[in-house]
Design a protein around this motif. Structure first.
Motif, PDB file in Angstrom:
ATOM      1  N   ALA A 130     -45.227  29.923  48.905  1.00 24.76           N
ATOM      2  CA  ALA A 130     -43.846  29.626  48.526  1.00 24.76           C
ATOM      3  C   ALA A 130     -43.560  28.127  48.491  1.00 24.76           C
ATOM      4  N   THR A 131     -44.576  27.295  48.710  1.00 22.77           N
ATOM      5  CA  THR A 131     -44.369  25.844  48.676  1.00 22.77           C
ATOM      6  C   THR A 131     -43.794  25.399  47.339  1.00 22.77           C
ATOM      7  N   THR A 132     -44.248  26.013  46.259  1.00 19.87           N
ATOM      8  CA  THR A 132     -43.739  25.627  44.939  1.00 19.87           C
ATOM      9  C   THR A 132     -42.263  26.004  44.793  1.00 19.87           C
ATOM     10  N   LEU A 133     -41.834  27.058  45.506  1.00 17.51           N
ATOM     11  CA  LEU A 133     -40.411  27.409  45.477  1.00 17.51           C
ATOM     12  C   LEU A 133     -39.578  26.333  46.169  1.00 17.51           C
ATOM     13  N   VAL A 134     -40.134  25.756  47.232  1.00 20.72           N
ATOM     14  CA  VAL A 134     -39.452  24.644  47.906  1.00 20.72           C
ATOM     15  C   VAL A 134     -39.301  23.472  46.937  1.00 20.72           C
ATOM     16  N   GLY A 136     -43.443  25.663  34.573  1.00 22.94           N
ATOM     17  CA  GLY A 136     -44.522  26.647  34.552  1.00 22.94           C
ATOM     18  C   GLY A 136     -45.753  26.140  35.265  1.00 22.94           C
ATOM     19  N   GLY A 137     -46.051  24.841  35.113  1.00 24.09           N
ATOM     20  CA  GLY A 137     -47.184  24.246  35.819  1.00 24.09           C
ATOM     21  C   GLY A 137     -46.982  24.231  37.325  1.00 24.09           C
ATOM     22  N   ILE A 138     -45.760  23.933  37.764  1.00 22.56           N
ATOM     23  CA  ILE A 138     -45.471  23.956  39.205  1.00 22.56           C
ATOM     24  C   ILE A 138     -45.693  25.352  39.771  1.00 22.56           C
ATOM     25  N   GLU A 139     -45.217  26.373  39.050  1.00 20.08           N
ATOM     26  CA  GLU A 139     -45.405  27.748  39.523  1.00 20.08           C
ATOM     27  C   GLU A 139     -46.878  28.140  39.534  1.00 20.08           C
ATOM     28  N   ALA A 140     -47.644  27.653  38.554  1.00 23.28           N
ATOM     29  CA  ALA A 140     -49.058  28.021  38.468  1.00 23.28           C
ATOM     30  C   ALA A 140     -49.897  27.384  39.565  1.00 23.28           C
ATOM     31  N   SER A 141     -49.413  26.310  40.182  1.00 28.79           N
ATOM     32  CA  SER A 141     -50.213  25.585  41.175  1.00 28.79           C
ATOM     33  C   SER A 141     -50.070  26.121  42.590  1.00 28.79           C
ATOM     34  N   GLY A 142     -49.235  27.133  42.793  1.00 27.59           N
ATOM     35  CA  GLY A 142     -48.983  27.631  44.143  1.00 27.59           C
ATOM     36  C   GLY A 142     -50.222  28.158  44.838  1.00 27.59           C
ATOM     37  N   SER A 143     -51.037  28.919  44.127  1.00 27.29           N
ATOM     38  CA  SER A 143     -52.232  29.504  44.745  1.00 27.29           C
ATOM     39  C   SER A 143     -53.241  28.424  45.120  1.00 27.29           C
ATOM     40  N   LEU A 144     -53.337  27.351  44.336  1.00 27.56           N
ATOM     41  CA  LEU A 144     -54.278  26.269  44.645  1.00 27.56           C
ATOM     42  C   LEU A 144     -53.857  25.538  45.922  1.00 27.56           C
ATOM     43  N   LEU A 145     -52.565  25.315  46.104  1.00 32.69           N
ATOM     44  CA  LEU A 145     -52.085  24.697  47.334  1.00 32.69           C
ATOM     45  C   LEU A 145     -52.407  25.561  48.542  1.00 32.69           C
ATOM     46  N   GLN A 146     -52.302  26.852  48.361  1.00 31.91           N
ATOM     47  CA  GLN A 146     -52.583  27.773  49.462  1.00 31.91           C
ATOM     48  C   GLN A 146     -54.054  27.771  49.820  1.00 31.91           C
ATOM     49  N   ARG A 147     -54.944  27.735  48.826  1.00 31.99           N
ATOM     50  CA  ARG A 147     -56.378  27.782  49.090  1.00 31.99           C
ATOM     51  C   ARG A 147     -56.895  26.473  49.656  1.00 31.99           C
ATOM     52  N   ARG A 148     -56.455  25.352  49.099  1.00 33.94           N
ATOM     53  CA  ARG A 148     -57.029  24.056  49.476  1.00 33.94           C
ATOM     54  C   ARG A 148     -56.411  23.467  50.744  1.00 33.94           C
ATOM     55  N   LEU A 149     -55.088  23.580  50.885  1.00 34.71           N
ATOM     56  CA  LEU A 149     -54.410  22.919  52.008  1.00 34.71           C
ATOM     57  C   LEU A 149     -53.842  23.897  53.025  1.00 34.71           C
ATOM     58  N   GLY A 150     -53.934  25.178  52.741  1.00 39.03           N
ATOM     59  CA  GLY A 150     -53.403  26.162  53.673  1.00 39.03           C
ATOM     60  C   GLY A 150     -51.887  26.211  53.705  1.00 39.03           C
ATOM     61  N   LEU A 151     -51.239  25.650  52.672  1.00 39.52           N
ATOM     62  CA  LEU A 151     -49.783  25.685  52.607  1.00 39.52           C
ATOM     63  C   LEU A 151     -49.316  27.061  52.136  1.00 39.52           C
ATOM     64  N   PHE A 207     -42.450  17.725  53.187  1.00 38.08           N
ATOM     65  CA  PHE A 207     -42.786  19.114  53.503  1.00 38.08           C
ATOM     66  C   PHE A 207     -44.255  19.297  53.893  1.00 38.08           C
ATOM     67  N   PRO A 208     -45.233  18.832  53.098  1.00 36.81           N
ATOM     68  CA  PRO A 208     -46.633  18.988  53.530  1.00 36.81           C
ATOM     69  C   PRO A 208     -46.947  18.201  54.800  1.00 36.81           C
ATOM     70  N   LEU A 209     -46.270  17.066  55.011  1.00 35.39           N
ATOM     71  CA  LEU A 209     -46.510  16.312  56.238  1.00 35.39           C
ATOM     72  C   LEU A 209     -46.117  17.121  57.462  1.00 35.39           C
ATOM     73  N   LEU A 210     -45.034  17.871  57.367  1.00 31.03           N
ATOM     74  CA  LEU A 210     -44.620  18.730  58.478  1.00 31.03           C
ATOM     75  C   LEU A 210     -45.607  19.857  58.714  1.00 31.03           C
ATOM     76  N   GLN A 211     -46.382  20.215  57.692  1.00 34.34           N
ATOM     77  CA  GLN A 211     -47.388  21.271  57.813  1.00 34.34           C
ATOM     78  C   GLN A 211     -48.756  20.719  58.193  1.00 34.34           C
ATOM     79  N   GLY A 212     -48.826  19.400  58.426  1.00 38.19           N
ATOM     80  CA  GLY A 212     -50.097  18.790  58.816  1.00 38.19           C
ATOM     81  C   GLY A 212     -51.017  18.504  57.652  1.00 38.19           C
TER      82      GLY A 212
END
Length: 371
Positions: free
Chosen positions: A324-328, A306-321, A34-39
């Motif tokens: 909803a990536t954590t939902l995937v 709970g940890g997976i759900e909590a990490s969603g905002s960090l993925l968005q800030r750092r990698l631009g994902l 999934f992240p590979l498809l997003q670059g």
């Protein structure tokens, strides 16, 4: 190669976790695409998920804040599963439990002690959830309605009822853009655990899971429930009250979900509002399946999810994902758990063989002891 008795006992200890471990490995492998498809880098994404979940004290706080309600909503799935029922209506029980708890302070005289009000709020939340999910069990036992479908549909009804009451008869006139009930008085809110920034819902979530494990594994009724879950027809033939046990399991599970709603109102939100509908009831389904309906394993799985759900905002800030990536990731985990459930029959056969090997050492030990 035939394992020895000691090795067989060790394998028996870890055997139940094999499908979950394989599901986690398969999930990470598929998620890396999934992240590979997003670059983005797959290793960076997985590393950030771990960092966002457990990399700092703030991360742990966010993780445990989400894990507390997940433990209780997962029990809403795991306890009915002991009698062979698949109930997925924890979100509705949580909503009604939170609403019932929010109404209690309005019915009590002003200045009442928290020693009286807080237990009453907890009882109201437990009763609301128990009645709602208990109704699912009643529909299944007395009318033959599929519990999975009815619990999901009743969850939608509960959420609609929650929104109607919060935005209508029970709405606080001072809540403008965010309709909510009257706030819980400050004296009745639930504070943090001593020395921690986590509220008492985490403590009661862990304690409830432990109590549920003791009940299921070491009580007469818990044993009877597991017999019903294994073969309801055989349970009836030996005289077990199948319908009563099914209703009890559903009521206990619904009560746990209702208690989680009470803590969300009294310790997090401060009132019943739309923020209460954060999807904890649906995530609890994933936690229960990952734990294979084991109340003790729910504690660990709730922290992971709970940890997976909590990490969603960090993925968005750092990698631009997307957030909803954590939902995937959760969706892939759920799909993998279902796929690896096919190992259930094979694991049962392995367990029988390993138990036979482990038992071969017992006569030798008895002879030595006797000598």
């Amino acid at each position: 190669m035939r394992p020895g008795p000691t090795t067989a006992r060790l394998i028996l200890g870890v055997l139940p976790a094999v499908p979950t471990v394989l599901a986690l490995a398969g999930t990470l492998l598929l998620f890396s695409i999934f992240p590979l498809l997003q670059g983005a880098s797959a290793t960076d994404a997985i590393g950030l998920i771990f960092k966002g979940a457990f990399g700092s004290s703030f991360a742990w706080q966010s993780t445990l804040l989400r894990a507390a309600p997940l433990m209780l909503t997962a029990l809403c799935v795991a306890l009915p599963a002991q009698v062979g029922l698949i109930v997925i209506g924890g979100e509705g029980a949580l909503a009604l439990g939170g609403l019932a708890a929010a109404v209690v302070p309005q019915l009590l005289p002003s200045g009442v002690s928290w020693l009286v009000a807080t237990p009453l709020m907890a009882i109201a939340g437990i009763v609301a959830g128990a009645v709602w999910i208990g109704a699912v069990g009643a529909l299944r036992q007395f009318r033959g309605v599929n519990e999975t479908i009815s619990s999901l549909l009743m969850s939608y009804i509960a959420i609609a009822l929650f929104k109607h009451l919060v935005e209508g008869p029970l709405r606080d006139p001072a809540s403008l853009n965010k309709p909510s009930t009257l706030p819980v008085p400050d004296a009745l809110t639930i504070g943090p655990l001593p020395g921690l920034e986590m509220h008492w819902g985490l403590f009661w979530g862990v304690l409830t899971c432990i109590a549920a494990w003791v009940f299921v594994r070491h009580s007469t009724r818990g044993f009877a429930m597991r017999i019903v879950g294994g073969n309801a027809r055989a349970a009836r033939l030996v005289g077990l009250p199948v319908s009563r046990l099914a209703l009890l399991a559903c009521a206990l599970g619904g009560g746990a979900a209702g208690l989680s709603g009470m803590f969300e109102v009294a310790a997090v939100q401060g009132s019943a509002n739309a923020s209460l509908l954060a999807g904890y009831g649906y995530s609890g389904i994933l936690v229960a399946f990952a734990a294979r309906q084991n109340p003790l394993a729910i504690i660990v799985c709730a922290v992971i999810i709970g940890g997976i759900e909590a990490s969603g905002s960090l993925l968005q800030r750092r990698l631009g994902l997307p957030d909803a990536t954590t939902l995937v990731l959760q969706g892939l985990l759920f799909a993998n758990l279902l796929a690896w459930e096919a190992l259930g029959g094979r694991i049962a056969a392995w367990r029988i063989r390993l138990q036979a090997i482990a038992a071969t050492a017992m006569p030798i030990q008895l002879e030595k002891t006797h000598a």
